[in-house]
Every structure is written in C-alpha cells, then in structure tokens.
Design a protein around this motif. Structure first.
Motif, PDB file in Angstrom:
ATOM      1  N   THR A 120       5.787   0.167 -11.828  1.00  0.00           N
ATOM      2  CA  THR A 120       5.014   0.308 -13.066  1.00  0.00           C
ATOM      3  C   THR A 120       4.148  -0.913 -13.318  1.00  0.00           C
ATOM      4  O   THR A 120       3.090  -0.817 -13.939  1.00  0.00           O
ATOM      5  CB  THR A 120       5.945   0.534 -14.269  1.00  0.00           C
ATOM      6  N   THR A 121       4.578  -2.064 -12.861  1.00  0.00           N
ATOM      7  CA  THR A 121       3.806  -3.297 -13.046  1.00  0.00           C
ATOM      8  C   THR A 121       3.144  -3.763 -11.759  1.00  0.00           C
ATOM      9  O   THR A 121       2.319  -4.673 -11.789  1.00  0.00           O
ATOM     10  CB  THR A 121       4.718  -4.428 -13.559  1.00  0.00           C
ATOM     11  N   ARG A 122       3.539  -3.142 -10.623  1.00  0.00           N
ATOM     12  CA  ARG A 122       3.055  -3.523  -9.304  1.00  0.00           C
ATOM     13  C   ARG A 122       3.371  -4.989  -9.004  1.00  0.00           C
ATOM     14  O   ARG A 122       2.598  -5.706  -8.387  1.00  0.00           O
ATOM     15  CB  ARG A 122       1.542  -3.250  -9.171  1.00  0.00           C
ATOM     16  N   ARG A 123       4.528  -5.418  -9.453  1.00  0.00           N
ATOM     17  CA  ARG A 123       4.981  -6.784  -9.192  1.00  0.00           C
ATOM     18  C   ARG A 123       6.408  -6.775  -8.663  1.00  0.00           C
ATOM     19  O   ARG A 123       7.233  -5.961  -9.098  1.00  0.00           O
ATOM     20  CB  ARG A 123       4.926  -7.642 -10.465  1.00  0.00           C
ATOM     21  N   PHE A 124       6.699  -7.703  -7.765  1.00  0.00           N
ATOM     22  CA  PHE A 124       8.073  -7.873  -7.325  1.00  0.00           C
ATOM     23  C   PHE A 124       8.873  -8.530  -8.440  1.00  0.00           C
ATOM     24  O   PHE A 124       8.371  -9.403  -9.154  1.00  0.00           O
ATOM     25  CB  PHE A 124       8.130  -8.733  -6.053  1.00  0.00           C
ATOM     26  N   TYR A 173      11.730   1.650  -9.048  1.00  0.00           N
ATOM     27  CA  TYR A 173      11.837   0.485  -8.183  1.00  0.00           C
ATOM     28  C   TYR A 173      11.720   0.861  -6.712  1.00  0.00           C
ATOM     29  O   TYR A 173      12.389   1.777  -6.233  1.00  0.00           O
ATOM     30  CB  TYR A 173      13.162  -0.237  -8.416  1.00  0.00           C
ATOM     31  N   LEU A 174      10.868   0.143  -6.004  1.00  0.00           N
ATOM     32  CA  LEU A 174      10.752   0.298  -4.563  1.00  0.00           C
ATOM     33  C   LEU A 174      11.556  -0.830  -3.919  1.00  0.00           C
ATOM     34  O   LEU A 174      11.205  -2.007  -4.053  1.00  0.00           O
ATOM     35  CB  LEU A 174       9.290   0.220  -4.121  1.00  0.00           C
ATOM     36  N   LEU A 212       0.819  -1.192   0.000  1.00  0.00           N
ATOM     37  CA  LEU A 212       0.000   0.000   0.000  1.00  0.00           C
ATOM     38  C   LEU A 212       0.859   1.250   0.000  1.00  0.00           C
ATOM     39  O   LEU A 212       0.545   2.245  -0.651  1.00  0.00           O
ATOM     40  CB  LEU A 212      -0.924  -0.020   1.220  1.00  0.00           C
ATOM     41  N   LEU A 213       1.993   1.226   0.736  1.00  0.00           N
ATOM     42  CA  LEU A 213       2.915   2.349   0.743  1.00  0.00           C
ATOM     43  C   LEU A 213       3.508   2.555  -0.639  1.00  0.00           C
ATOM     44  O   LEU A 213       3.634   3.677  -1.120  1.00  0.00           O
ATOM     45  CB  LEU A 213       4.027   2.100   1.764  1.00  0.00           C
ATOM     46  N   ALA A 214       3.872   1.468  -1.308  1.00  0.00           N
ATOM     47  CA  ALA A 214       4.413   1.567  -2.663  1.00  0.00           C
ATOM     48  C   ALA A 214       3.398   2.221  -3.587  1.00  0.00           C
ATOM     49  O   ALA A 214       3.722   3.051  -4.422  1.00  0.00           O
ATOM     50  CB  ALA A 214       4.785   0.184  -3.183  1.00  0.00           C
ATOM     51  N   CYS A 215       2.155   1.859  -3.414  1.00  0.00           N
ATOM     52  CA  CYS A 215       1.094   2.437  -4.226  1.00  0.00           C
ATOM     53  C   CYS A 215       1.014   3.943  -4.026  1.00  0.00           C
ATOM     54  O   CYS A 215       0.938   4.715  -4.973  1.00  0.00           O
ATOM     55  CB  CYS A 215      -0.232   1.781  -3.862  1.00  0.00           C
ATOM     56  N   GLY A 216       1.092   4.380  -2.769  1.00  0.00           N
ATOM     57  CA  GLY A 216       1.005   5.802  -2.469  1.00  0.00           C
ATOM     58  C   GLY A 216       2.181   6.576  -3.002  1.00  0.00           C
ATOM     59  O   GLY A 216       2.037   7.653  -3.558  1.00  0.00           O
TER      60      GLY A 216
END
Length: 225
Positions: free
Chosen positions: A58-62, A41-42, A8-12
């Motif tokens: 950008t892909t919301r994937r690890f 990259y997070l 969720l933090l990455a999203c924000g």
C-alpha cells in the motif's frame, strides 16, 4: 537488478499501477529466490542472509526495523528459498488468505513458521517456531480452517518419500508455547512414495460436484495434490 525486478513484480501483483515510479526505502537483501503475497505484505526471501524482508504494497515501501535507518529483517532457517502460505476457502471456493508464511529450503529437515499480522506489522512479523522433520523436506503446502492450520510436508530420505500431515494452532501464541515434542508426535503420514520425492504440493479447495475420472474429488474437504 534482482531487487528491482522484485519491486516490479510486487507492483504487478498488488495492482499498484506499474506506470508510476516505484518509491521505496533501500533494502539490501541477497538471494531473492521466492516471494509470497500475504494480505498487503509481499514477503521476499533473502537467502544469503538467512532472513525475510517485507514490502508493504500500500505504501510501496519495505517495512522498517525498530532502528528506522534499516529495513525490517525476519530471521529464519538458513538459506530460505521457498515460501508457502496457509490458505482457506469460502463455501464458494474463493481464496481466503491466512496469516502464516512457511519458509523452507528443499533438502533441509526443518522449516520456519512466520506470523504476518495485517493490522500491526510492528509486532506481527516474526518467526514463531522452527519445526524439525525426520527427513529432508522437498515440498510443502498448508491450509487454514477454523482455529487451526494443517501443514503438509513432503520428505525424502534418499530411499522413500513421505507426505506428512501436521496440525498446528492458528494462534501464534499457542504455537509458540506448544512443545515441539507434542507437535511432532502428532504428525501423521498420509502417503508414501517409493524411491522418488514429491517436488511440489498444491492444496485443492473443496467444491461440490468436482470429480476425477467420474469419482468425487475434494467434495467435502480440502485435498493435497
């Protein structure tokens, strides 16, 4: 719960639209004490496994390991709890992110330098070097300028604190091949702290006209506070 909170933090942070459902491959990391956004990259600490994991915002994937059934693991020093980025600035004082992430653990006498390539993550996410210091590190900061990176590390031996400046090559290949003895021999002590450690460092960008108590402050070069 901790992993979900980080997603969720990455999203924000990346402006991904938190109203949407976050879609990600599984990432079983433990000890997510810190995150750092380097480009797209997070980077997330996995302290209990002595690794970093990386989320592509950008892909919301690890990112996946060479074995696509597992997420990418970047081994670093034991129990990393703090991440520091190298940053540069434009003439107008705008932030320009670099490509190193420094992983450390306050109290350890070393830190890991990780290269983050925003173009080719398949080969551009790895620990370049592990740099030792003469005393336990309590805080760090870094700035990128020209072809190099300036690393600041605050250390404390139980009696005296020091702020050490270390110049590192900006290229991961040059840093990887540089002898540790040569790098550490060039370290310069820029400040001393009697009987107290520095627990946080911030690199201040140069801005013309900036002053502190009427005196010029960071007008021509970056400063560390």
């Amino acid at each position: 719960m901790r992993s979900r909170a980080l997603l969720l933090l990455a999203c924000g942070l990346a402006g991904l639209g938190c109203q949407q459902t976050v879609v990600s491959n599984a990432a079983s990391f433990i000890g997510s004490h810190d995150v750092a956004l380097q480009g797209k990259y997070l980077v997330v600490t996995s302290a209990d496994t002595n690794e970093l994991r990386v989320l592509d915002t950008t892909t919301r994937r690890f990112l996946l390991a060479p074995n696509p059934l597992e997420t990418l693991k970047v081994p670093v020093l034991d129990r990393p709890t703090t991440l520091v980025l190298d940053e540069g600035w434009s003439a107008e004082g705008e932030r320009s992110p670099g490509q190193y992430v420094f992983a450390l653990r306050p109290g350890a006498s070393e830190l890991s330098v990780v290269w983050v390539d925003p173009v080719d993550a398949g080969v551009g996410l790895y620990e370049v070097k592990r740099i030792p210091f003469a005393a336990p590190i309590t805080a760090a900061a870094a700035t990128r300028g020209g072809q190099g990176v300036t690393l600041y590390a605050a250390t404390f031996d139980g009696d005296r604190g020091q702020l050490v400046q270390l110049e590192l090559p900006g290229s991961p290949d040059a840093l990887r091949t540089a002898p540790l003895a040569t790098l550490t021999a060039a370290a310069r002590t820029v400040a001393l702290f009697d009987r107290a450690p520095a627990v946080e460092l911030t690199v201040v960008p140069p801005l013309a006209g900036r002053s502190a108590a009427g005196a010029p402050f960071c007008a021509a070069a970056h400063c560390v506070a």
